[in-house]
Write a protein that holds these residues in place. Sequence first.
Motif, PDB file in Angstrom:
ATOM      1  N   VAL A 220      41.775  39.370  39.361  1.00 16.79           N
ATOM      2  CA  VAL A 220      41.154  38.070  39.191  1.00 16.79           C
ATOM      3  C   VAL A 220      40.704  37.604  40.558  1.00 16.79           C
ATOM      4  O   VAL A 220      41.449  37.703  41.524  1.00 16.79           O
TER       5      VAL A 220
ATOM      6  N   ARG B  15      36.517  28.119  41.162  1.00 16.26           N
ATOM      7  CA  ARG B  15      36.196  28.881  39.956  1.00 16.26           C
ATOM      8  C   ARG B  15      37.017  30.160  39.939  1.00 16.26           C
ATOM      9  O   ARG B  15      37.082  30.880  40.938  1.00 16.26           O
TER      10      ARG B  15
ATOM     11  N   THR C  31      32.440  44.301  36.650  1.00 15.98           N
ATOM     12  CA  THR C  31      31.695  43.299  35.894  1.00 15.98           C
ATOM     13  C   THR C  31      32.609  42.144  35.510  1.00 15.98           C
ATOM     14  O   THR C  31      33.814  42.315  35.326  1.00 15.98           O
ATOM     15  N   GLU C  32      32.025  40.975  35.388  1.00 19.73           N
ATOM     16  CA  GLU C  32      32.790  39.792  35.021  1.00 19.73           C
ATOM     17  C   GLU C  32      33.087  39.823  33.531  1.00 19.73           C
ATOM     18  O   GLU C  32      32.190  39.942  32.706  1.00 19.73           O
ATOM     19  N   SER C  33      34.368  39.735  33.182  1.00 22.09           N
ATOM     20  CA  SER C  33      34.747  39.824  31.778  1.00 22.09           C
ATOM     21  C   SER C  33      35.356  38.541  31.237  1.00 22.09           C
ATOM     22  O   SER C  33      35.541  38.403  30.037  1.00 22.09           O
TER      23      SER C  33
ATOM     24  N   VAL D 250      37.653  33.873  38.128  1.00 24.08           N
ATOM     25  CA  VAL D 250      36.897  34.861  37.360  1.00 24.08           C
ATOM     26  C   VAL D 250      37.740  36.114  37.181  1.00 24.08           C
ATOM     27  O   VAL D 250      38.416  36.560  38.117  1.00 24.08           O
ATOM     28  N   LEU D 251      37.682  36.708  35.987  1.00 26.15           N
ATOM     29  CA  LEU D 251      38.351  37.975  35.700  1.00 26.15           C
ATOM     30  C   LEU D 251      37.325  39.095  35.728  1.00 26.15           C
ATOM     31  O   LEU D 251      36.284  39.008  35.078  1.00 26.15           O
ATOM     32  N   PHE D 252      37.611  40.148  36.503  1.00 31.32           N
ATOM     33  CA  PHE D 252      36.708  41.287  36.604  1.00 31.32           C
ATOM     34  C   PHE D 252      37.301  42.506  35.910  1.00 31.32           C
ATOM     35  O   PHE D 252      38.504  42.756  35.993  1.00 31.32           O
TER      36      PHE D 252
ATOM     37  N   CYS E   8      39.553  34.350  42.651  1.00 32.45           N
ATOM     38  CA  CYS E   8      39.507  32.895  42.597  1.00 32.45           C
ATOM     39  C   CYS E   8      38.787  32.401  43.833  1.00 32.45           C
ATOM     40  O   CYS E   8      39.235  32.648  44.945  1.00 32.45           O
ATOM     41  N   ARG E   9      37.702  31.722  43.628  1.00 32.57           N
ATOM     42  CA  ARG E   9      36.944  31.202  44.752  1.00 32.57           C
ATOM     43  C   ARG E   9      37.563  29.890  45.184  1.00 32.57           C
ATOM     44  O   ARG E   9      37.544  28.911  44.453  1.00 32.57           O
TER      45      ARG E   9
END
Length: 246
Positions: free
Chosen positions: A9, A234, A243-245, A236-238, A11-12
Amino acid sequence: MGPPLLTSVACRAGKGARADRGDIRPYPLPLDGMTVGGRKETLKCTFHPLLARWMYEGSTAMSAQEPASTPPAPPVPLAALLARRDLGLRLLTGPEDAAVHWVHTSEMADPYPYLLGGELLLTAGVQLNDPARYVERVVGAGAAALGFGVAPVYDTVPAELVEACTRLGLPLVEVPPQTPFTAVARALWRLMAQARLQELRRVTEAQQSLATAAARPAPVPAVLGALASRLGGRAVLFAPDGTESA
């Protein structure tokens, strides 16, 4: 094909975090054993090191050789010391938002070799022979601010010292005769202790919210939502292919 395996994951972090200077680093979340796509995986996250180091240090996924450490005390803005009326400090020049990490007292003509950076350096000017050179050395050592004690050596802060600090942007604070340097140091440590306690409470609350999210029926979106909320950014799970999933 089944759903993509949960591998990482990203996290920005919020404002102020920069990957190029190491502000964003990978640390594992304590969620070992989560089953995704028929396999047990460890959810990992990349986010601000302050939150990461304090919350996840000691996780079984981290190196066993890494020594445990307590969270460092956060610095105190100079303005917090100036606001203490009992100290009677007065800012003569420079910004009041300088971050002070500790207080150090020195009457050396050249304090440079004895400074680590981030100090509020206190002096009565016993060996202040060349104010301009003195300030250059203090700034070169990375001190956060300079505090000058009025009396017994000087009745007022030397004008040459004020000019040098103004020119180099070093905050200069006048310490009145009735305020001992030890009182300034004690006030700083108390402020740092309060700030550290507040930060520990914030991190503990964040850890509890993540643990609660991980126990929900849909843990992945719940954890991502909790991370995004806590970090002000934000999450995000990659998938394994990048690819972003989620």
